[in-house]
Design an enzyme around this catalytic site. Sequence first.
Site, PDB file in Angstrom:
ATOM      1  N   SER A 157      -4.912   6.809   9.749  1.00 36.52           N
ATOM      2  CA  SER A 157      -6.135   6.239   9.195  1.00 36.52           C
ATOM      3  C   SER A 157      -6.821   7.230   8.252  1.00 36.52           C
ATOM      4  CB  SER A 157      -7.063   5.792  10.329  1.00 36.52           C
ATOM      5  OG  SER A 157      -8.113   4.997   9.829  1.00 36.52           O
ATOM      6  N   ASP A 181      -1.079   3.692   8.632  1.00 40.44           N
ATOM      7  CA  ASP A 181      -2.132   2.754   8.247  1.00 40.44           C
ATOM      8  C   ASP A 181      -3.343   3.497   7.674  1.00 40.44           C
ATOM      9  OD1 ASP A 181      -2.519  -0.022   7.973  1.00 40.44           O
ATOM     10  OD2 ASP A 181      -4.053   0.009   9.513  1.00 40.44           O
ATOM     11  N   ASP A 197      -1.792   9.749  -2.094  1.00 37.87           N
ATOM     12  CA  ASP A 197      -1.004   9.278  -3.229  1.00 37.87           C
ATOM     13  C   ASP A 197       0.421   9.802  -3.096  1.00 37.87           C
ATOM     14  OD1 ASP A 197      -0.993   8.004  -6.007  1.00 37.87           O
ATOM     15  OD2 ASP A 197      -0.231  10.016  -6.456  1.00 37.87           O
ATOM     16  N   HIS A 251      -4.453  -2.113  13.644  1.00 37.69           N
ATOM     17  CA  HIS A 251      -4.588  -0.788  13.027  1.00 37.69           C
ATOM     18  C   HIS A 251      -3.737   0.245  13.767  1.00 37.69           C
ATOM     19  CE1 HIS A 251      -6.411   1.925  10.262  1.00 37.69           C
ATOM     20  NE2 HIS A 251      -7.255   2.490  11.100  1.00 37.69           N
TER      21      HIS A 251
END
Length: 464
Positions: A157, A181, A197, A251
């Site tokens: 997360s 996730d 990224d 999640h």
Amino acid sequence: MLRSCFFIYLMCWVGSDAEKKCPEFTDLSLGNALTGTDLKVQLLLYTRQNQNCSENLSEHNVTASSSLNTTKKTVFVIHGYRPTGSPPVWLNDIKELLLALEDFNLIIVDWNRGATTVIYPTAAHNTKKVACILKKRIDQMLADGASLDSIYMIGVSLGAHIAGFVGQMYNGKLGRITGLDPAGPLFTGKPPDERLDHTDAQFVDVIHTDIDAFGFRKPLGNIDFYPNGGADQPGCPQTIFSGSKYFKCDHQRSVYLFLSSLKRNCNITTYPCDSYSNFKKGKCANCEDFHPASCPVLGYYADLWKKQLRKKNPPETTAYLDTLEQEPYCMYNYFIEIITWNKSVRRGLIKIKITDYSGNTIDSHMKCEPTTFLQYRQASILVGFNQDFDKISRISLTFSTKSLIGPKYKLRIIRMRLRSITNPARLHLCRYDFVLPENIEVTFKPIPCQKKGITASEKEPLLT
């Protein structure tokens, strides 16, 4: 006198041992979340030599640790937002499973003080601060002989973006980042330097399981996995009446899929594709159509795909798969390929069961979309099972239009072929020239597919 001295020595020894405590992950409460917490980071080091008792790496001199070996691979595990303050339930599992696989330095990044708050933007704002702290600690490791190639970060997360920020500080030279996730709120729509990224490490793999709520929807890595389309996960509650599990189940599924890959009960095979819809339509089950490599697997061993490609900068790829609702999550995938000779277009669902020579029968667990059957055109249907049979003795098919009124239809089949996608070298099984009446299960013995012609054995009676 001697007995008295021995008793005093024993009491001192017991007392000193009791005082020696293992550093533990910070355990906070909802009260802490309501009042807020100031950021504090501790690095808990585990190795195979001290896998049950961590060593807290000093912020002043990380390499002074007696357990840290900078010549070995180092794995950082970074948690995310903690709205209630409790330690992640999966923390001990990921520690034990990782150390069972390889002998490396495992560092749990505990930033629970800073992640525990009911004000999510505060935790999100702290991610860059955590990254700066990690940068200082890693610099100390590099000065003592560690290499960026050997650093692997697993971020959950908000932790995924922390890993990305660290990778940016080293110009993408970290060995690998796995994002489980990655958080969507406050990061969606941001430029690459404000989130994870694919340029943040030599290889970035991402698992998306909650793209319609807490997760990030768009691709972020060299390869992005979208189990079950990346949104609603099987077995997770569909209504708010299920309590807190409704909010966190999808999640957290990314973490449990990753944990399952560490156990190696089965390879969670995925299929490169441009969309989940095309995957479900069976358009993307041949991996060689996309890249000269076998199908990538999800989780810890995803980097094998990069090695097979033999490219320094692997292409940005999205991969899709369907899973079961519980461990080991793997589905064994097959194609049913059907050619019909009905003059009119038929549209409906095909339900399939397979039986082995011991009489064991399994149904397909994959939710299939209705298929359109056109005369003399091959229709391909992707199906999945929760186990695999080496040898199939019987196949059962049921055709349904789901129509409650109106006439019942038949599928007049020229050829049905069943081929394994999970094990592509396995023999293709066929049946020729038969009819599927609507809502009636038809069972038959398949035969090895023939390239030309139809033998007498291919026309054995159907078992209805």
